[in-house]
Design a protein around this motif. Sequence first.
Motif, PDB file in Angstrom:
ATOM      1  N   UNK A 190       0.829  -1.203   0.000  1.00 20.96           N
ATOM      2  CA  UNK A 190       0.000   0.000   0.000  1.00 20.96           C
ATOM      3  C   UNK A 190       0.857   1.245   0.000  1.00 20.96           C
ATOM      4  N   UNK A 193       2.291   1.934  -3.332  1.00 19.81           N
ATOM      5  CA  UNK A 193       1.333   2.461  -4.298  1.00 19.81           C
ATOM      6  C   UNK A 193       0.982   3.912  -4.025  1.00 19.81           C
TER       7      UNK A 193
ATOM      8  N   UNK C  39       5.013  -2.346 -20.592  1.00 22.19           N
ATOM      9  CA  UNK C  39       5.484  -2.778 -19.278  1.00 22.19           C
ATOM     10  C   UNK C  39       5.720  -4.295 -19.312  1.00 22.19           C
ATOM     11  N   UNK C 195      -9.404  18.478  -2.989  1.00 17.35           N
ATOM     12  CA  UNK C 195      -8.293  18.955  -3.811  1.00 17.35           C
ATOM     13  C   UNK C 195      -8.780  19.964  -4.852  1.00 17.35           C
ATOM     14  N   UNK C 219      -8.199   8.335  -9.313  1.00 16.80           N
ATOM     15  CA  UNK C 219      -7.080   8.733  -8.480  1.00 16.80           C
ATOM     16  C   UNK C 219      -6.910   7.866  -7.238  1.00 16.80           C
ATOM     17  N   UNK C 222      -4.656   3.251  -7.281  1.00 17.70           N
ATOM     18  CA  UNK C 222      -3.471   2.614  -6.714  1.00 17.70           C
ATOM     19  C   UNK C 222      -3.842   1.729  -5.524  1.00 17.70           C
ATOM     20  N   UNK C 223      -4.342   2.344  -4.437  1.00 15.27           N
ATOM     21  CA  UNK C 223      -4.728   1.536  -3.272  1.00 15.27           C
ATOM     22  C   UNK C 223      -5.790   0.488  -3.601  1.00 15.27           C
ATOM     23  N   UNK C 294       0.322  -3.732 -10.681  1.00 20.74           N
ATOM     24  CA  UNK C 294       1.254  -2.605 -10.672  1.00 20.74           C
ATOM     25  C   UNK C 294       1.305  -1.939 -12.040  1.00 20.74           C
ATOM     26  N   UNK C 297      -1.846  -0.053 -12.748  1.00 24.66           N
ATOM     27  CA  UNK C 297      -1.889   1.204 -12.015  1.00 24.66           C
ATOM     28  C   UNK C 297      -1.098   2.267 -12.751  1.00 24.66           C
ATOM     29  N   UNK C 298       0.106   1.890 -13.178  1.00 25.57           N
ATOM     30  CA  UNK C 298       0.937   2.841 -13.913  1.00 25.57           C
ATOM     31  C   UNK C 298       0.244   3.271 -15.196  1.00 25.57           C
ATOM     32  N   UNK C 303      -1.229  10.866 -14.695  1.00 28.68           N
ATOM     33  CA  UNK C 303      -0.022  11.681 -14.576  1.00 28.68           C
ATOM     34  C   UNK C 303       1.148  11.077 -15.325  1.00 28.68           C
ATOM     35  N   UNK C 304       1.038   9.759 -15.565  1.00 28.85           N
ATOM     36  CA  UNK C 304       2.141   9.088 -16.246  1.00 28.85           C
ATOM     37  C   UNK C 304       2.023   9.232 -17.757  1.00 28.85           C
TER      38      UNK C 304
END
Lengths: 309, 544, 306
Positions: A190, A193, C39, C195, C219, C222-223, C294, C297-298, C303-304
């Motif tokens: 976590x 990430x 990737x 934000x 956003x 990821x988590x 992973x 997520x990327x 932003x990537x």
Amino acid sequence: MLRYIGKRLLIMLITLWLISTLTFILMNSIPGDPFTSEKKLPESTLENLKAQYGLDKPLPMQYVVYMNNLIHGDLGFSIKNVNRSVNDMLADGFPVSAQLGAQAMILAIFAGILMGTVAALRQNRMSDYSLMVLAVIGLSIPNFVIAPLFQKYFGLNWELLPIAGWGNFDQTILPSIALAFTPLALVTRLMRSSMLEVLGQDYIRTARAKGLPPIRVISFHTLRNAIIPVITLIGPLTAAILTGSFVVEKIFSIPGIGKYFVESIINRDYPVIMGATIFFSAFLILMNFLVDLAYGYIDPRIKLGKKEA
Amino acid sequence: MMRSKRRMTQLVAAFTVLSMVFLAACGGGSSQASDDQVLDIGMIVSEPPSLDPAKAQDSQSGHILRHVLEGLVNIDKDGNPKPGIAKEWEVSDDGKEITFHLRDATWSNGDPVTAEDFEYAWKRVLNPDTGAIYAYQLFYLKNGEEYNAGEAEADEVGVDAVDDKTLKVELKQPTPYFISLTAFYTLLPVNKDVVEENGKWAANADTYVGNGAFTLDVWEHDSKIELKKNEDYWNADKVKLSKINVPFNQEEQTAYQLFKSGKLDYGDKNSLPVDLIPELVEKGEVETKKKLGSYSYIFNLEEEPFDNKKIRKAFALAIDRKKIVEDVTQGGEAPSNGWVPWGMPDPANGEEWVKQHGQYQKSSAQPEKAKELLEEGMEEEGIDKLPEITLDYNTDDSHKKIAEALQQMWKKHLDVDVKLQNSEWKVFLEKQSNGDFQMSRQGWLPDYIDPMTYLDMYTTESDQNKANWHNEEYDELIEKAKSTNDQKKRSKLMHEAEEILMEEMPIIPIYFYTEFILQKDHVKNVIYKKDASFDFREAYLTEE
Amino acid sequence: MAIPAEKFERAPKRAVDIETLRRPSLTYWQDVWNRLKQNKLAMAGLFMIILLVAMAIAGPFMQPYTYYEQDLGDGKNISPSGGHWFGTDELGRDVFVRTWYGARISLTIGVVAALIDLIIGVIYGGISGYRGGRTDEVMMRIVDVLWGLPYLLVVILLLVVMGPGVLTIIIALTATGWLNMARLVRGQVLQLKEQEYVMASQTLGASTDWLMSKHLIPNTLGPIIVMLTFTVPNAIFAEAFLSFLGLGVQAPVASWGTMINDALVVVLSDEWWRLFFPAFFLSLTLLAFNALGDGLRDALDPKMRK
């Protein structure tokens, strides 16, 4: 703020009441009672036993009696462990579970945050990959496998640490590590990430561009913003781990309270089911409350308890 | 860039190593008592629910209780009663009256052990207000059952302290095995004054008062018990151990590793992971002993298709018991040839009961005969397809293995598909006692050392008759056997009853149990007895 | 400093077609896919998952044995060899066939449980966090209640009421599985909605759905993905626990969870293959999911985008 906390405390009590009421209903709806046994007992004996524990009364009455005692802080007596009060059982076992749990949590949180941060900073490089493999191993080998392996190698074969038992610090090492495995993997992944998330943000780039040393960028800017998901999960995780692990305590013969959560149900030991559930729930609710408070502290823009958006 | 990457990796490595070193360094040396007559045993799985004889309800507590309290008699190696607190006893001709004469013995608080302590203890067990689980073990007493049900007064119960040293017992029916039953933990004495003063006397070591070979020295709840030699025990000269340490280890695997590492000296099946048993038995690391116990499956005679006797027998004949014990359980168990287990003495002559009768069932499967019976049975029922059959067992690795093996045998020999269903223990028991099953697992251990404990459970009246099987002839035989004191006659009647049971087959006995004993070479003279108890009273340790 | 309310004018909803401000959404997923393809690790993960699924389908047919067929004689506990690639278990059943048969169950359970957790957790947590205030309070207390109830008790009751079956297993697995996800998403949304870019979008008149699906949830991905990769093994082991209660798959069918459970003895004996193979393929599965996660997520991270 004080008003908010006061309000939350009240809501916490209501939540707790709801949980205990539902548990009371649940445990009385499943088959079997404390006296169900392979050798069926004679009717008269069963009646005597039920009368002794007040189980002969109608359920609503049992509920009222229980709730009344609960308000006075009395969790009643175990049916299985004759003459032991649930208050004593929890009071004796909780410090043990809590010590073990705290050691495991500290290990998991610190090592996890560190490893997660490293993995994020070294994204898609070797150290990132190896940490991922490590985390995956931590996840896919459950602690009921890890623990006996630890016992076999560290305890039996290499004689470095005691196999089981409780009392000395060295006896806490293996169970703490076994207990920390999964949370450690979770925190690491976590942290990685959310660190990545934040690292991509403009203000970090700005801070970096300004020439701030990486350590400063990480600790003052990134960590603070990346830690929210970790905090979210650590709340309930702490509640769960500090109130004992059935598996780890069982394997290492540790006199904690983890077993009560399972065995009380297997034995249909009603007062212990209620006591353990209420104890855990209070802990959990409190932790989730603290997590919410922590949100506001970490990111002051988060405002809870105000009017709907 | 390269450098900082390396540094990070190093940091992680260093942290891991450091924490290990730190943790290891904090480990102190373990303390091992130097006294050479200290025995560490690994048979107790968890906190004994109660060490009050009236409230004790499991064999685990029994192991402790037998060493801190002593009853009227003890059981010897062969299962016969020998003097305990009672130095002698007489039985009346009709077998309904027993007079026990007590020796001089003291409680651990210095009080003398009197006949009144026994009278008090037994009536306390029967007293409805006590809520004693095993009250039925005293239903043999005249008015015992009635008192427990609130239909008789305490004074009417058939136990009476004539004087300090004489206890007179009146039984409802002749019960030859009652004398050995007085060694059972529910019938152990309690100190009347102590119990009357403090109802919770048995909850902690410091208030516990016993009269056994050992005293309850330490009781750390959920963790361990320590027994110390009782110097005031009447037979203290024979007791050689100075201390017995009883740590509670819930996990067999943990207990076994402790044993291997030398932290435990002695253990039973609770110190052995089930899956490891075959290997260890073969290597001779584990000793097996006959255990009185019968593993079986019961049919529900009120559910199709097992209301039909031929179908029941077909299922029984399709089982290869030999394969089950040799290839599945692999712990030296024996294929059952009847319902009463091995090790049980025949009351007629004291020889093994199982050798006094023919093979009611064979060890290996008889597929042809089974198939034939199944077809006949289905014809009788007028069906050409069996209904779906489910076999119930409670969750446990070894039960699962056996169930899986049976399933395959039925498939192979009868071409019948049987579904398996496991349940959590109490859900399973509820299903069983509500008759909500077709075939269900049952393991049965004796209440006392007499074949009757296995036979009277299948009378129409019995609460334990979960097969819902009724047979008048059988009921009559049991009734007759219960009303006579003539051991030869009893034996004959009971043999006849077992034959009917095996002919009608409401149950399929599968195998007879074994107990597993793990002991270090320096442990001597621990006695494993027919009532599944371990006697450490005269055990000792030699130099290693 | 206060500006009187009447000076404000509510921006008309969709005054500007927001769509035109973004790139066409068609290319969004193509974009993601293109980035994912680059990737290598993620692609290796994806390939591994496909391979595992293929083996789960074909594996049980690759040997002349069935998952239930026993050999009680000499066929027990054979170590891996030409005849039995992964050896045999204590009842003489082929571990290779059982492992891949078990893969069917465990992979299905893992993925289904993860998907259900994802859907319920994200929606519930999203609403709770976005609405905030009293709604959040109530929704989160419900989560607390569900969390506090003893799971074992709930499952026993479920089993008694519904009887064993696939639906019961799924309900039992997801009854509490989504709680973590919900709290996680809620925590993120609470933070994100304050934000600047969210406020900006709000001011431009974006609807709640829009905000949620285009700003808040992406956003939080990821988590969410990390949490999902944890749900898979949790569900696989939870299934073994349900089997213990008589709710999971019934013997002789095995899942990876029950195989690992049953093979614990090998810690002390020599039959390592009984534990190793199911545990190894479970690890491999998780590794594959993590690698893919992973990469995903990327790839999804706006932003990537280059």
